[in-house]
Design a protein around this motif. Structure first.
Motif, PDB file in Angstrom:
ATOM      1  N   PHE A 286      19.487  26.918   5.085  1.00  0.00           N
ATOM      2  CA  PHE A 286      19.293  26.486   6.464  1.00  0.00           C
ATOM      3  C   PHE A 286      20.227  25.304   6.686  1.00  0.00           C
ATOM      4  N   TRP A 287      21.244  25.474   7.524  1.00  0.00           N
ATOM      5  CA  TRP A 287      22.299  24.475   7.665  1.00  0.00           C
ATOM      6  C   TRP A 287      22.344  23.930   9.086  1.00  0.00           C
ATOM      7  N   LEU A 288      22.284  22.611   9.190  1.00  0.00           N
ATOM      8  CA  LEU A 288      22.321  21.958  10.495  1.00  0.00           C
ATOM      9  C   LEU A 288      23.752  21.954  11.035  1.00  0.00           C
ATOM     10  N   PHE A 289      23.904  22.288  12.296  1.00  0.00           N
ATOM     11  CA  PHE A 289      25.177  22.253  13.013  1.00  0.00           C
ATOM     12  C   PHE A 289      24.933  21.359  14.216  1.00  0.00           C
ATOM     13  N   HIS A 290      25.670  20.261  14.325  1.00  0.00           N
ATOM     14  CA  HIS A 290      25.319  19.256  15.331  1.00  0.00           C
ATOM     15  C   HIS A 290      26.511  18.428  15.767  1.00  0.00           C
ATOM     16  N   CYS A 291      26.366  17.829  16.952  1.00  0.00           N
ATOM     17  CA  CYS A 291      27.305  16.806  17.394  1.00  0.00           C
ATOM     18  C   CYS A 291      27.046  15.573  16.544  1.00  0.00           C
ATOM     19  N   HIS A 292      28.104  14.900  16.131  1.00  0.00           N
ATOM     20  CA  HIS A 292      27.941  13.763  15.224  1.00  0.00           C
ATOM     21  C   HIS A 292      27.649  12.442  15.928  1.00  0.00           C
ATOM     22  N   PHE A 293      27.590  12.439  17.252  1.00  0.00           N
ATOM     23  CA  PHE A 293      27.127  11.237  17.948  1.00  0.00           C
ATOM     24  C   PHE A 293      25.620  11.153  17.735  1.00  0.00           C
ATOM     25  N   GLN A 294      25.171  10.065  17.139  1.00  0.00           N
ATOM     26  CA  GLN A 294      23.758   9.952  16.796  1.00  0.00           C
ATOM     27  C   GLN A 294      22.848  10.135  18.012  1.00  0.00           C
ATOM     28  N   PHE A 295      23.236   9.576  19.147  1.00  0.00           N
ATOM     29  CA  PHE A 295      22.427   9.716  20.353  1.00  0.00           C
ATOM     30  C   PHE A 295      22.283  11.184  20.738  1.00  0.00           C
TER      31      PHE A 295
ATOM     32  N   VAL B  14      14.440  20.892  18.835  1.00  0.00           N
ATOM     33  CA  VAL B  14      13.253  20.125  18.452  1.00  0.00           C
ATOM     34  C   VAL B  14      12.989  20.455  16.992  1.00  0.00           C
ATOM     35  N   ALA B  15      12.829  19.439  16.153  1.00  0.00           N
ATOM     36  CA  ALA B  15      12.615  19.656  14.722  1.00  0.00           C
ATOM     37  C   ALA B  15      11.295  20.381  14.480  1.00  0.00           C
ATOM     38  N   PRO B  16      11.259  21.285  13.491  1.00  0.00           N
ATOM     39  CA  PRO B  16      10.022  21.987  13.182  1.00  0.00           C
ATOM     40  C   PRO B  16       9.031  21.036  12.486  1.00  0.00           C
ATOM     41  N   PRO B  17       7.749  21.414  12.442  1.00  0.00           N
ATOM     42  CA  PRO B  17       6.748  20.530  11.835  1.00  0.00           C
ATOM     43  C   PRO B  17       6.790  20.488  10.313  1.00  0.00           C
ATOM     44  N   SER B  18       7.512  21.421   9.686  1.00  0.00           N
ATOM     45  CA  SER B  18       7.621  21.468   8.221  1.00  0.00           C
ATOM     46  C   SER B  18       9.062  21.803   7.857  1.00  0.00           C
ATOM     47  N   PRO B  19       9.483  21.483   6.616  1.00  0.00           N
ATOM     48  CA  PRO B  19      10.847  21.829   6.214  1.00  0.00           C
ATOM     49  C   PRO B  19      11.026  23.347   6.110  1.00  0.00           C
ATOM     50  N   MET B  20      12.132  23.833   6.673  1.00  0.00           N
ATOM     51  CA  MET B  20      12.379  25.270   6.684  1.00  0.00           C
ATOM     52  C   MET B  20      12.642  25.819   5.291  1.00  0.00           C
ATOM     53  N   LEU B  21      13.275  25.042   4.435  1.00  0.00           N
ATOM     54  CA  LEU B  21      13.652  25.548   3.127  1.00  0.00           C
ATOM     55  C   LEU B  21      12.446  25.784   2.221  1.00  0.00           C
ATOM     56  N   SER B  22      11.484  24.868   2.235  1.00  0.00           N
ATOM     57  CA  SER B  22      10.367  24.982   1.301  1.00  0.00           C
ATOM     58  C   SER B  22       9.047  25.407   1.933  1.00  0.00           C
ATOM     59  N   GLN B  23       8.900  25.284   3.254  1.00  0.00           N
ATOM     60  CA  GLN B  23       7.632  25.615   3.887  1.00  0.00           C
ATOM     61  C   GLN B  23       7.829  26.470   5.143  1.00  0.00           C
TER      62      GLN B  23
END
Length: 197
Positions: free
Chosen positions: A151-160, A19-28
């Motif tokens: 902070f680097w995203l690691f993810h499956c590349h299927f958009q769904f 679940v995405a955080p409410p603020s950007p990790m890099l700057s906030q």
């Protein structure tokens, strides 16, 4: 892995749906409550079997990182293309279980195979990539040096699969390893557009 939380499909890495955080990790980063973050070593007690949080793994700067990805869902002809932002990695191993007595690959089986030396790794001229397919009902072994702080995203590349949580963030280094936030850098929520009458 794909699961259901009762209302909708979620996707999991280590039984955690991102679940995405409410603020950007890099700057906030300081604006994000600590309870938003979890990983397989730090699961909230009320998280349940299919935890939903900001899945983040902390890696010390310059560490050597090896990740074994295992596809536990048997879906015909569906290999998950995993992508890592911020750095390339070497693909050391890839395939399905060498144990013909096991019909379904899972994490515990992969750990057992690895302990017995059956997950082979190729150290001589391994392929260098930033995306690799994890074979359905199989495994992939990747390795990289964590030398790019952030902070680097690691993810499956299927958009769904991205939308339903098959992601995690790899934090390389600590705050002291990152460049300072520029003065007067825009913050989420502090831009108010002009109201036209």
């Amino acid at each position: 892995m794909i699961a259901s939380d009762g209302d909708h499909l979620i996707s999991l890495i280590d039984e955690i749906s991102y679940v995405a955080p409410p603020s950007p990790m890099l700057s906030q980063y300081e604006d994000i409550p600590a309870e938003y973050f979890c990983n397989s070593d730090n699961r909230p007690s009320d998280c349940g079997e299919n935890c939903q949080c900001t899945h983040k793994i902390d890696i010390p700067l310059d560490a050597i990182v090896e990740i074994v990805l295992v596809d536990e869902v048997q879906q015909v002809n569906l290999s998950h293309p995993f992508h890592l932002h911020g750095t390339s990695f070497h693909v050391l191993g890839l395939g399905r279980s060498p144990d013909n007595n096991v019909k379904r690959m899972n994490l515990q089986h992969a750990i057992d195979l690895d302990r017995r030396g059956m997950l082979k790794r190729r150290f001589v001229k391994p392929a260098l990539k930033d995306t690799v397919a994890v074979p359905n009902n199989g495994y992939t072994v990747i390795r990289f040096r964590a030398d790019n702080p952030g902070f680097w995203l690691f993810h499956c590349h299927f958009q769904f699969h991205i939308v339903i949580g098959m992601n995690l963030v790899i934090q390389i280094g600590s705050k002291k390893d990152l460049p300072p936030i520029p003065p007067n850098f825009p913050r989420c929520g502090n831009h108010v557009p002009p109201i036209l009458m």
